[in-house]
Motif scaffolding. Structure first.
Motif, PDB file in Angstrom:
ATOM      1  N   LYS A   5       7.856   8.900   8.944  1.00  0.00           N
ATOM      2  CA  LYS A   5       7.322   8.519   7.997  1.00  0.00           C
ATOM      3  C   LYS A   5       7.849   6.974   7.657  1.00  0.00           C
ATOM      4  O   LYS A   5       8.775   6.493   7.851  1.00  0.00           O
ATOM      5  CB  LYS A   5       8.066   9.421   6.682  1.00  0.00           C
ATOM      6  N   GLY A   6       6.753   6.138   7.072  1.00  0.00           N
ATOM      7  CA  GLY A   6       6.899   4.895   6.765  1.00  0.00           C
ATOM      8  C   GLY A   6       5.738   4.330   6.560  1.00  0.00           C
ATOM      9  O   GLY A   6       4.514   4.839   6.388  1.00  0.00           O
ATOM     10  N   PHE A   7       5.666   2.883   6.321  1.00  0.00           N
ATOM     11  CA  PHE A   7       4.345   2.412   5.953  1.00  0.00           C
ATOM     12  C   PHE A   7       3.927   1.671   7.364  1.00  0.00           C
ATOM     13  O   PHE A   7       4.374   1.295   8.126  1.00  0.00           O
ATOM     14  CB  PHE A   7       4.677   1.231   5.063  1.00  0.00           C
ATOM     15  N   THR A   8       2.235   1.624   7.304  1.00  0.00           N
ATOM     16  CA  THR A   8       1.780   1.126   8.542  1.00  0.00           C
ATOM     17  C   THR A   8       1.576  -0.271   8.313  1.00  0.00           C
ATOM     18  O   THR A   8       1.698  -0.799   7.272  1.00  0.00           O
ATOM     19  CB  THR A   8       0.478   1.848   8.649  1.00  0.00           C
ATOM     20  N   GLU A  11      -1.148  -1.036   5.538  1.00  0.00           N
ATOM     21  CA  GLU A  11      -0.341  -0.879   4.141  1.00  0.00           C
ATOM     22  C   GLU A  11       0.455  -2.289   3.847  1.00  0.00           C
ATOM     23  O   GLU A  11       0.123  -2.607   2.716  1.00  0.00           O
ATOM     24  CB  GLU A  11       0.150   0.254   4.197  1.00  0.00           C
ATOM     25  N   MET A  12       1.316  -2.889   4.687  1.00  0.00           N
ATOM     26  CA  MET A  12       2.160  -3.760   4.330  1.00  0.00           C
ATOM     27  C   MET A  12       1.125  -5.101   4.241  1.00  0.00           C
ATOM     28  O   MET A  12       1.693  -6.072   3.019  1.00  0.00           O
ATOM     29  CB  MET A  12       3.122  -4.061   5.388  1.00  0.00           C
ATOM     30  N   VAL A  15      -0.382  -5.066   0.595  1.00  0.00           N
ATOM     31  CA  VAL A  15       0.630  -5.326  -0.342  1.00  0.00           C
ATOM     32  C   VAL A  15       0.931  -6.959  -0.274  1.00  0.00           C
ATOM     33  O   VAL A  15       1.058  -7.312  -1.443  1.00  0.00           O
ATOM     34  CB  VAL A  15       2.064  -4.423  -0.106  1.00  0.00           C
TER      35      VAL A  15
END
Length: 102
Positions: A5-8, A11-12, A15
């Protein structure tokens, strides 16, 4: 393959894009408000210097109006100019005003 699990990266980047847009909106607003703040600070400083003129006259038991330099030298005011950089003067009537250049 393990499901981590984590941010792709996408997505970063989204943001960071949103944060950048918010910063680009707020910084110009802050810089325009600084001139207004300095102007209000100058008005308040003039009122304070006016009170210090009266305090100087009472402490030295005189009716003569002191100059800005005399007030500063005697420790009544911390600076001879406003926060916005404009110089101050005490007029002949004892009023504190900004120095006007012709």
């Amino acid at each position: 393959m393990i499901n981590e699990k984590g941010f792709t990266l996408i997505e970063m980047m989204i943001v960071l894009l949103v944060i950048s847009i918010l910063i680009m909106i707020t910084i110009p607003n802050i810089t325009t408000q600084q001139t207004v703040i300095r102007g209000k600070g100058c008005e308040a400083y003039i009122n304070m210097v006016q009170a210090q003129v009266e305090a100087y006259k009472m402490e030295n038991n005189t009716t003569l109006n002191p100059t800005i330099i005399e007030l500063h030298a005697a420790g009544f005011i911390p600076s001879t100019d406003c926060p916005n950089g404009e110089d101050l003067q005490v007029t002949g009537t004892g009023e504190v005003a900004l120095v006007t250049t012709p």
